[in-house]
Design a protein around this motif. Structure first.
Motif, PDB file in Angstrom:
ATOM      1  N   VAL A  25       5.725  -1.009  -5.831  1.00  0.00           N
ATOM      2  CA  VAL A  25       4.359  -0.546  -5.559  1.00  0.00           C
ATOM      3  C   VAL A  25       4.143  -0.391  -4.059  1.00  0.00           C
ATOM      4  O   VAL A  25       3.614   0.628  -3.597  1.00  0.00           O
ATOM      5  CB  VAL A  25       3.316  -1.516  -6.156  1.00  0.00           C
ATOM      6  N   GLN A  29       3.433   3.162  -1.943  1.00  0.00           N
ATOM      7  CA  GLN A  29       2.020   3.266  -1.586  1.00  0.00           C
ATOM      8  C   GLN A  29       1.662   4.511  -0.767  1.00  0.00           C
ATOM      9  O   GLN A  29       0.526   5.009  -0.887  1.00  0.00           O
ATOM     10  CB  GLN A  29       1.546   2.003  -0.867  1.00  0.00           C
ATOM     11  N   LEU A  31       2.442   7.519  -1.379  1.00  0.00           N
ATOM     12  CA  LEU A  31       2.055   8.526  -2.378  1.00  0.00           C
ATOM     13  C   LEU A  31       0.645   8.269  -2.894  1.00  0.00           C
ATOM     14  O   LEU A  31      -0.160   9.196  -3.044  1.00  0.00           O
ATOM     15  CB  LEU A  31       3.036   8.513  -3.557  1.00  0.00           C
ATOM     16  N   TYR A  32       0.348   7.004  -3.159  1.00  0.00           N
ATOM     17  CA  TYR A  32      -0.968   6.638  -3.689  1.00  0.00           C
ATOM     18  C   TYR A  32      -2.062   6.960  -2.681  1.00  0.00           C
ATOM     19  O   TYR A  32      -3.064   7.582  -3.014  1.00  0.00           O
ATOM     20  CB  TYR A  32      -0.977   5.152  -4.038  1.00  0.00           C
ATOM     21  N   TRP A  33      -1.865   6.541  -1.415  1.00  0.00           N
ATOM     22  CA  TRP A  33      -2.902   6.787  -0.411  1.00  0.00           C
ATOM     23  C   TRP A  33      -3.064   8.266  -0.114  1.00  0.00           C
ATOM     24  O   TRP A  33      -4.147   8.713   0.249  1.00  0.00           O
ATOM     25  CB  TRP A  33      -2.590   6.013   0.879  1.00  0.00           C
ATOM     26  N   LEU A  35      -3.183  10.552  -2.257  1.00  0.00           N
ATOM     27  CA  LEU A  35      -4.102  11.087  -3.265  1.00  0.00           C
ATOM     28  C   LEU A  35      -5.566  10.876  -2.878  1.00  0.00           C
ATOM     29  O   LEU A  35      -6.453  11.508  -3.429  1.00  0.00           O
ATOM     30  CB  LEU A  35      -3.843  10.415  -4.622  1.00  0.00           C
ATOM     31  N   ARG A  48     -11.549  -0.500  -0.879  1.00  0.00           N
ATOM     32  CA  ARG A  48     -10.395  -1.325  -1.254  1.00  0.00           C
ATOM     33  C   ARG A  48     -10.784  -2.802  -1.268  1.00  0.00           C
ATOM     34  O   ARG A  48     -10.406  -3.549  -2.174  1.00  0.00           O
ATOM     35  CB  ARG A  48      -9.254  -1.085  -0.266  1.00  0.00           C
ATOM     36  N   MET A 221     -10.668   6.584  -9.156  1.00  0.00           N
ATOM     37  CA  MET A 221      -9.647   6.416  -8.117  1.00  0.00           C
ATOM     38  C   MET A 221     -10.073   5.369  -7.098  1.00  0.00           C
ATOM     39  O   MET A 221      -9.256   4.551  -6.662  1.00  0.00           O
ATOM     40  CB  MET A 221      -9.394   7.758  -7.419  1.00  0.00           C
ATOM     41  N   SER A 224      -9.732   2.009  -8.600  1.00  0.00           N
ATOM     42  CA  SER A 224      -8.322   1.642  -8.780  1.00  0.00           C
ATOM     43  C   SER A 224      -7.728   1.010  -7.527  1.00  0.00           C
ATOM     44  O   SER A 224      -6.700   0.326  -7.610  1.00  0.00           O
ATOM     45  CB  SER A 224      -7.494   2.875  -9.169  1.00  0.00           C
ATOM     46  N   THR A 225      -8.360   1.206  -6.356  1.00  0.00           N
ATOM     47  CA  THR A 225      -7.830   0.598  -5.136  1.00  0.00           C
ATOM     48  C   THR A 225      -7.839  -0.931  -5.237  1.00  0.00           C
ATOM     49  O   THR A 225      -7.017  -1.594  -4.609  1.00  0.00           O
ATOM     50  CB  THR A 225      -8.635   1.032  -3.889  1.00  0.00           C
ATOM     51  N   PHE A 228      -4.777  -1.768  -7.284  1.00  0.00           N
ATOM     52  CA  PHE A 228      -3.599  -1.444  -6.495  1.00  0.00           C
ATOM     53  C   PHE A 228      -3.342  -2.505  -5.431  1.00  0.00           C
ATOM     54  O   PHE A 228      -2.196  -2.773  -5.069  1.00  0.00           O
ATOM     55  CB  PHE A 228      -3.783  -0.079  -5.820  1.00  0.00           C
TER      56      PHE A 228
END
Length: 305
Positions: A25, A29, A31-33, A35, A48, A221, A224-225, A228
């Motif tokens: 993960v 990360q 890639l996630y950030w 988005l 967050r 989204m 979801s932070t 995450f």
């Protein structure tokens, strides 16, 4: 009936899987950030913090452990430590997100590679821990890699340095006081919560917020932070109790390797010959540190025989 050794081996395997999940993960990360790049940096950090607190406090309520959180916050010494940890980890989170926003993922991975090695410096010069010749060579080789990068850039690789300083400082502060990991991270985000809520409230009131009027997908989204952030920390806290630190030491280099691959091949960041030489020095330092770890483990096993 399953033997005790069988249960112990199963627990160790689950611990390893927990650690691998965490570093996967953390490595992915960027890639996630990416988005969430439409969300202003400070607002994203604020969300967050808020959603991490919501998830963690709900878990403490379910487990009936809220009183432990209150006890920690009432203790002056522990509260000071929590405030320091909160400041360091929030800055670390901010820089990690910023590295994606500013296309400096490769430099961030450099910092993540060096962080475990720099932790040894803390052990030597502050905690008075002893190191062997392999670890000493590893430190000097890693330092050489950083100096090569710095000389080529003509400036200090600030993102890498700040990531190192904040996480090593956070690790050191964590060792100065005994607080349960789940209670500790909840206490930290609770200290940051008023600032985060004020930031979100101001942004929404000034018409620059991203929450009011947002689509269900965008709100999901943002929420979801919290997961995450919190879930990998909880998985890590679980795994670290079951797995030898030496084994964790091998796994922890998995995350920056993933980040480096993403930076070069997904985000198309520049990777020059100087990067290769600098990272080559860091990888050499990592290999030396791993050899040292293996020799120590074999030595300890031999002495037990």
């Amino acid at each position: 009936m399953e033997s005790f050794d069988g249960f112990e081996e199963r627990d160790k395997n689950l611990g390893v899987l927990s650690i691998i999940f965490t570093y996967t993960v953390w490595g992915l990360q960027p890639l996630y950030w990416s988005l969430l790049q439409g969300v202003p940096l400070i607002q994203l950090l604020a969300h967050r913090i808020v959603w991490s607190f919501v998830l963690l406090i709900c878990m403490l309520f379910v487990k009936g452990r809220v009183h432990e959180l209150i006890d920690v916050l009432k203790n002056r010494k522990k509260r000071i430590c929590v405030i320091a940890c909160a400041a360091l980890i929030s800055l670390n989170w901010l820089i990690n997100i910023y590295s994606v926003y500013s296309r400096q993922v490769v430099e961030a991975s450099l910092g993540q590679y060096i962080t475990p090695i720099m932790t040894i410096f803390i052990g030597i010069f502050i905690l008075n821990e002893k190191i062997d010749i392999f670890e000493a060579v590893s430190l000097f080789v890693a330092l050489a890699g950083v100096l090569i990068m710095t000389a080529n850039l003509g400036k200090v690789p600030l993102v890498a340095v700040l990531l190192i300083v904040t996480f090593v400082g956070y690790t050191f502060m964590k060792k100065t006081v005994d607080i349960n990991p789940i209670i500790g991270i909840t206490a930290e985000v609770s200290m940051l919560l008023p600032i985060a809520l004020a930031c979100i409230a101001y942004s929404e009131a000034s018409g620059k917020g991203v929450l009011i009027g947002a689509s269900g997908a965008n709100i999901s989204m943002l929420i979801s932070t919290g997961a995450f952030t919190a879930i990998p920390l909880l998985m890590f806290s679980h795994g670290v109790k079951l797995v030898n630190l030496s084994r964790i030491g091998f796994i922890q280099y998995y995350a920056p390797t993933l980040s480096l691959i993403l930076g070069v091949f997904i985000f198309k960041e520049v990777f020059t010959k100087t990067h290769l030489i600098s990272f080559g020095a860091i990888w050499t330092a990592v290999i030396i540190a791993m050899i040292s770890s293996c020799l120590k483990r074999r030595g300890a096993a031999y002495r037990r025989q």
